[in-house]
Scaffold this active site. Structure first.
Site, mmCIF file in Angstrom:
data_model
loop_
_atom_site.group_PDB
_atom_site.id
_atom_site.type_symbol
_atom_site.label_atom_id
_atom_site.label_comp_id
_atom_site.label_asym_id
_atom_site.label_seq_id
_atom_site.Cartn_x
_atom_site.Cartn_y
_atom_site.Cartn_z
ATOM 1 N N HIS A 53 0.829 -1.202 0.000
ATOM 2 C CA HIS A 53 0.000 0.000 0.000
ATOM 3 C C HIS A 53 0.869 1.261 0.000
ATOM 4 C CE1 HIS A 53 -2.784 -3.009 1.688
ATOM 5 N NE2 HIS A 53 -3.745 -2.274 1.169
ATOM 6 N N ASP A 65 -4.699 -6.281 -7.441
ATOM 7 C CA ASP A 65 -4.876 -5.571 -6.185
ATOM 8 C C ASP A 65 -5.155 -4.106 -6.564
ATOM 9 O OD1 ASP A 65 -5.036 -5.179 -3.466
ATOM 10 O OD2 ASP A 65 -3.057 -6.003 -3.032
#
Length: 478
Positions: free
Chosen positions: A178, A250
């Site tokens: 992230h 993702d």
């Protein structure tokens, strides 16, 4: 009017949105063939919300991250009814894992949600991993493989598609994707022996979807993250492992890829690599249009073959069609309420050393606030204080932040120190050592990957969930 090429491009885009109702721009996009929607806790997910998506596009792939444990979108306020993968791996009973998967699938099926971005098939081989940890079934490839299959069987047996993630494996990293691009420094041989067995097992078990990980793996591709690498997505996953289901990225706003390329280029590169659906956790009407137009432009310029785009759109539609054909399984699962399975797993997973217990004395709970990974909703509670308060009214709570100091520990009131992943954080270990030095009778509860036991008693739940907290509270008040 929407052209056929525009519609193909729109089919492979699966965005999320802000707010608790479907925005007008997304309604329009769904009417134009938007292939999917990703829902998060911020959307306050309920039947009304899902119906409003279906009203615009009945076949849209509606997806959600519902792993159980720390990653829940449906039970974020009170905590999950299921203890998460690490606890399941500690118990190592594949039938219990299948039952948990079935109940999670049951929950999603009742809401008419197509796809669960679960399970995490990552082998958590690096104890310093900041983003997988208790989301993995464990550090052993064989254990992770058998529980991945059981979870997939449970979810899909309830008529909802499962998704094994994060291919080729996010377990041996020290970076959260992230925030930045992780690198997996492993040979191809190690990848095949350690990281790939759970994905191979899931594919053999018929998993309907696989999610790519934003991971740089030089042994596969020294330049591009796996999501954007044809070597990883097509040659390895499609070719060597034989996966023919829907391959989804993702979220592409994650810094691992967003720091490298603009969204439009990420989408085109991912499609060229072999991806079928692009998850965009949060975007806007302009952002969605830009990504769609980037795909169309790439096809017209010969950068992205139209056949590849059509193949990707077909796989999205095939997943939607599969879900539509599972209504009988969802009806059967709806009647199959296995209410106590989550708590049963949490109790079985609990490991404890020492004999200290609270008895009937309401404690002071010190929550050592480790920053959880970006995959965990910020509102997710550890639940230990609430569980103890329910059994011992008068329980008090103090929160300790990373730059804070331990509160006053003198007095007769017992002290419970709640930590997460103590083995991974030096400041947490220092807080535990300081508390034990000042109060040798302190009780330590670790909700993550635990450190060596310390304190008068040490309880490891192996996960963050409402049922894990309840199991710990029961043990402490036995």
């Amino acid at each position: 009017m929407t052209s056929d090429l525009d519609r193909l491009a729109t089919t492979v885009l699966h965005p999320g949105f802000d707010g608790t109702s479907v925005p007008d721009w997304m309604r329009r996009a769904l009417g134009e063939g938007l292939g999917g929607v990703v829902l998060f806790a911020r959307n306050a997910i309920d039947e009304r919300l899902v119906r409003s998506v279906r009203a615009e596009h009945p076949g849209a792939v509606i997806a959600i991250d519902e792993e159980g444990g720390s990653v829940t979108r449906l039970e974020v306020e009170a905590g999950s009814s299921f203890p998460g993968n690490r606890a399941l791996g500690v118990v190592d009973d594949v039938e219990l894992t299948r039952r948990v998967g079935r109940q999670i699938g049951r929950m999603l099926g009742e809401l008419d949600i197509t796809l669960d971005y679960a399970p995490s098939a990552d082998v958590n081989s690096n104890p310093a991993n900041p983003v997988i940890g208790v989301r993995s079934f464990g550090p052993d490839p064989g254990l992770v493989a058998r529980h991945t299959v059981a979870f997939v069987d449970g979810v899909q047996g309830a008529g909802v598609a499962a998704c094994a993630k994060h291919f080729p494996g996010h377990g041996d990293t020290v970076t959260d994707s992230h925030l930045a691009l992780p690198t997996v420094h492993a040979s191809r041989e190690v990848l095949f022996e350690r990281d790939l067995p759970p994905f191979r097992a899931a594919i053999d078990a018929g998993v309907r979807a696989v999610m790519s990980g934003h991971l740089l793996i030089p042994a596969l591709d020294p330049e591009l993250p796996a999501t954007l690498s044809r070597t990883a997505m097509t040659e390895l996953l499609r070719g060597e492992l034989g996966f023919d289901g829907m391959l989804v990225t993702d979220a592409i706003e994650m810094r691992a890829v967003a720091a490298m390329f603009a969204p439009g280029e990420i989408v085109v590169r991912a499609l060229n690599a072999g991806v079928d659906a692009v998850c965009v956790g949060l975007t806007s009407e302009d952002g969605l249009r830009e990504m769609r137009d980037a795909i169309v432009t790439a096809v017209r310029a010969g950068v992205l073959p139209e056949e590849r785009l059509a193949e990707a759109a077909t796989r999205v539609r095939e997943l939607s069609s599969w879900y539509a054909g599972q209504s009988a399984l969802r009806d059967k699962a709806r009647a199959d309420l296995d209410e106590g399975v989550g708590l049963a797993v949490a109790r079985a997973a609990l490991t404890a050393t020492g004999t200290a217990a609270l008895g009937g004395r309401a404690p002071l709970v010190i929550e050592v606030n480790t920053r959880l990974s970006q995959a965990v909703d910020p509102a997710t509670p550890t639940g230990v204080t609430a569980a103890l308060t329910a059994l011992l009214p008068g329980t008090a709570r103090v929160r300790m932040e990373p730059d804070g100091e331990l509160p006053e520990l003198a007095g007769e009131r017992p002290v419970v120190l709640v930590v997460h992943d103590a083995a991974r954080h030096a400041w947490v270990r220092e807080a535990v050592a300081g508390a034990v030095a000042r109060r040798p009778d302190v009780i330590v509860v670790d909700t993550g990957i635990p450190d060596e036991p310390s304190g008068a008693a040490h309880v490891a739940t192996h996960g963050i969930s409402r049922v894990s907290a309840r199991a710990a509270a029961e043990w402490l008040t036995r």
